[in-house]
Design a protein around this motif. Structure first.
Motif, PDB file in Angstrom:
ATOM      1  N   LYS A  49     -51.737  33.990 -93.049  1.00 28.70           N
ATOM      2  CA  LYS A  49     -51.809  32.766 -92.238  1.00 28.70           C
ATOM      3  C   LYS A  49     -53.112  32.004 -92.492  1.00 28.70           C
ATOM      4  N   ASP A  50     -54.202  32.707 -92.811  1.00 26.96           N
ATOM      5  CA  ASP A  50     -55.455  32.028 -93.132  1.00 26.96           C
ATOM      6  C   ASP A  50     -55.334  31.290 -94.465  1.00 26.96           C
ATOM      7  N   GLN A  51     -54.689  31.931 -95.433  1.00 27.38           N
ATOM      8  CA  GLN A  51     -54.465  31.286 -96.725  1.00 27.38           C
ATOM      9  C   GLN A  51     -53.570  30.058 -96.557  1.00 27.38           C
ATOM     10  N   ALA A  52     -52.545  30.173 -95.735  1.00 23.82           N
ATOM     11  CA  ALA A  52     -51.651  29.037 -95.475  1.00 23.82           C
ATOM     12  C   ALA A  52     -52.409  27.892 -94.809  1.00 23.82           C
ATOM     13  N   ASP A  53     -53.297  28.215 -93.874  1.00 20.51           N
ATOM     14  CA  ASP A  53     -54.108  27.180 -93.230  1.00 20.51           C
ATOM     15  C   ASP A  53     -55.022  26.506 -94.244  1.00 20.51           C
ATOM     16  N   PHE A  54     -55.621  27.288 -95.128  1.00 20.62           N
ATOM     17  CA  PHE A  54     -56.483  26.724 -96.166  1.00 20.62           C
ATOM     18  C   PHE A  54     -55.683  25.762 -97.049  1.00 20.62           C
ATOM     19  N   GLU A  55     -54.521  26.192 -97.491  1.00 25.29           N
ATOM     20  CA  GLU A  55     -53.697  25.349 -98.360  1.00 25.29           C
ATOM     21  C   GLU A  55     -53.233  24.078 -97.662  1.00 25.29           C
ATOM     22  N   ALA A  56     -52.959  24.168 -96.368  1.00 19.28           N
ATOM     23  CA  ALA A  56     -52.549  22.990 -95.612  1.00 19.28           C
ATOM     24  C   ALA A  56     -53.712  22.027 -95.384  1.00 19.28           C
ATOM     25  N   CYS A  57     -54.899  22.562 -95.157  1.00 18.69           N
ATOM     26  CA  CYS A  57     -56.068  21.728 -94.854  1.00 18.69           C
ATOM     27  C   CYS A  57     -56.742  21.150 -96.094  1.00 18.69           C
ATOM     28  N   LEU A  58     -56.665  21.854 -97.194  1.00 18.00           N
ATOM     29  CA  LEU A  58     -57.403  21.444 -98.388  1.00 18.00           C
ATOM     30  C   LEU A  58     -57.191  19.977 -98.763  1.00 18.00           C
ATOM     31  N   PRO A  59     -55.948  19.489 -98.825  1.00 21.67           N
ATOM     32  CA  PRO A  59     -55.783  18.080 -99.205  1.00 21.67           C
ATOM     33  C   PRO A  59     -56.289  17.099 -98.147  1.00 21.67           C
ATOM     34  N   LEU A  60     -56.507  17.580 -96.939  1.00 21.93           N
ATOM     35  CA  LEU A  60     -56.959  16.712 -95.855  1.00 21.93           C
ATOM     36  C   LEU A  60     -58.479  16.669 -95.714  1.00 21.93           C
ATOM     37  N   LEU A  61     -59.174  17.606 -96.357  1.00 21.41           N
ATOM     38  CA  LEU A  61     -60.640  17.627 -96.270  1.00 21.41           C
ATOM     39  C   LEU A  61     -61.228  16.473 -97.070  1.00 21.41           C
ATOM     40  N   ASN A  62     -62.187  15.786 -96.466  1.00 22.79           N
ATOM     41  CA  ASN A  62     -62.873  14.744 -97.221  1.00 22.79           C
ATOM     42  C   ASN A  62     -63.912  15.393 -98.141  1.00 22.79           C
ATOM     43  N   ALA A  63     -64.534  14.590 -98.984  1.00 24.44           N
ATOM     44  CA  ALA A  63     -65.480  15.121 -99.970  1.00 24.44           C
ATOM     45  C   ALA A  63     -66.634  15.856 -99.295  1.00 24.44           C
ATOM     46  N   ALA A  64     -67.149  15.317 -98.202  1.00 22.57           N
ATOM     47  CA  ALA A  64     -68.261  15.967 -97.504  1.00 22.57           C
ATOM     48  C   ALA A  64     -67.822  17.309 -96.920  1.00 22.57           C
ATOM     49  N   GLY A  65     -66.630  17.376 -96.367  1.00 21.84           N
ATOM     50  CA  GLY A  65     -66.113  18.629 -95.816  1.00 21.84           C
ATOM     51  C   GLY A  65     -65.929  19.685 -96.884  1.00 21.84           C
ATOM     52  N   ARG A  66     -65.421  19.278 -98.046  1.00 20.32           N
ATOM     53  CA  ARG A  66     -65.263  20.215 -99.167  1.00 20.32           C
ATOM     54  C   ARG A  66     -66.616  20.735 -99.648  1.00 20.32           C
ATOM     55  N   ARG A  67     -67.570  19.821 -99.785  1.00 20.74           N
ATOM     56  CA  ARG A  67     -68.915  20.226-100.242  1.00 20.74           C
ATOM     57  C   ARG A  67     -69.536  21.209 -99.256  1.00 20.74           C
ATOM     58  N   TRP A  68     -69.414  20.894 -97.968  1.00 20.38           N
ATOM     59  CA  TRP A  68     -70.019  21.762 -96.960  1.00 20.38           C
ATOM     60  C   TRP A  68     -69.363  23.134 -96.978  1.00 20.38           C
ATOM     61  N   LEU A  69     -68.036  23.194 -97.021  1.00 21.76           N
ATOM     62  CA  LEU A  69     -67.344  24.479 -97.026  1.00 21.76           C
ATOM     63  C   LEU A  69     -67.696  25.268 -98.283  1.00 21.76           C
ATOM     64  N   ARG A  70     -67.746  24.610 -99.428  1.00 16.07           N
ATOM     65  CA  ARG A  70     -68.127  25.288-100.669  1.00 16.07           C
ATOM     66  C   ARG A  70     -69.522  25.889-100.541  1.00 16.07           C
ATOM     67  N   SER A  71     -70.445  25.109-100.019  1.00 12.29           N
ATOM     68  CA  SER A  71     -71.820  25.585 -99.852  1.00 12.29           C
ATOM     69  C   SER A  71     -71.891  26.747 -98.867  1.00 12.29           C
ATOM     70  N   ALA A  72     -71.186  26.636 -97.735  1.00 11.85           N
ATOM     71  CA  ALA A  72     -71.196  27.696 -96.727  1.00 11.85           C
ATOM     72  C   ALA A  72     -70.577  28.981 -97.277  1.00 11.85           C
ATOM     73  N   LEU A  73     -69.487  28.858 -98.025  1.00 12.40           N
ATOM     74  CA  LEU A  73     -68.869  30.047 -98.624  1.00 12.40           C
ATOM     75  C   LEU A  73     -69.788  30.674 -99.664  1.00 12.40           C
ATOM     76  N   ASP A  74     -70.455  29.839-100.459  1.00 12.42           N
ATOM     77  CA  ASP A  74     -71.407  30.360-101.458  1.00 12.42           C
ATOM     78  C   ASP A  74     -72.479  31.214-100.796  1.00 12.42           C
ATOM     79  N   VAL A  75     -72.952  30.778 -99.656  1.00 13.13           N
ATOM     80  CA  VAL A  75     -74.012  31.500 -98.951  1.00 13.13           C
ATOM     81  C   VAL A  75     -73.469  32.746 -98.247  1.00 13.13           C
TER      82      VAL A  75
END
Length: 86
Positions: A49-75
């Motif tokens: 269900k977490d993977q499904a939520d990620f796949e559903a949200c990914l196209p809706l994330l704006n560029a700033a949201g994607r950058r922030w999530l990428r950075s937070a996951l990296d850390v």
């Protein structure tokens, strides 16, 4: 949620934080956590269900949201599989 009056702190890694005023969005008078914040909380489990939520949200994330999530996951979760898709 771990937060002070001015700062939200990710409970699994205090190096990830954001101003409290920047973690919510409002629709019809109701506040919701931003999708990138919710996804960060779901990231460690990687349940179907977490993977499904990620796949559903990914196209809706704006560029700033994607950058922030990428950075937070990296850390907080280096090598997480979602990093390849962000």
């Amino acid at each position: 949620m771990d937060a002070t009056s001015s700062t939200w702190i990710y409970k699994r890694d205090a190096r990830v934080s954001r101003p409290t005023e920047d973690i919510l969005w409002n629709r019809d008078g109701i506040n919701y956590l931003l999708p990138e914040i919710q996804l960060l909380h779901k990231a460690p489990g990687l349940r179907p269900k977490d993977q499904a939520d990620f796949e559903a949200c990914l196209p809706l994330l704006n560029a700033a949201g994607r950058r922030w999530l990428r950075s937070a996951l990296d850390v907080a979760h280096p090598g997480h599989p979602w990093l390849n898709e962000l």
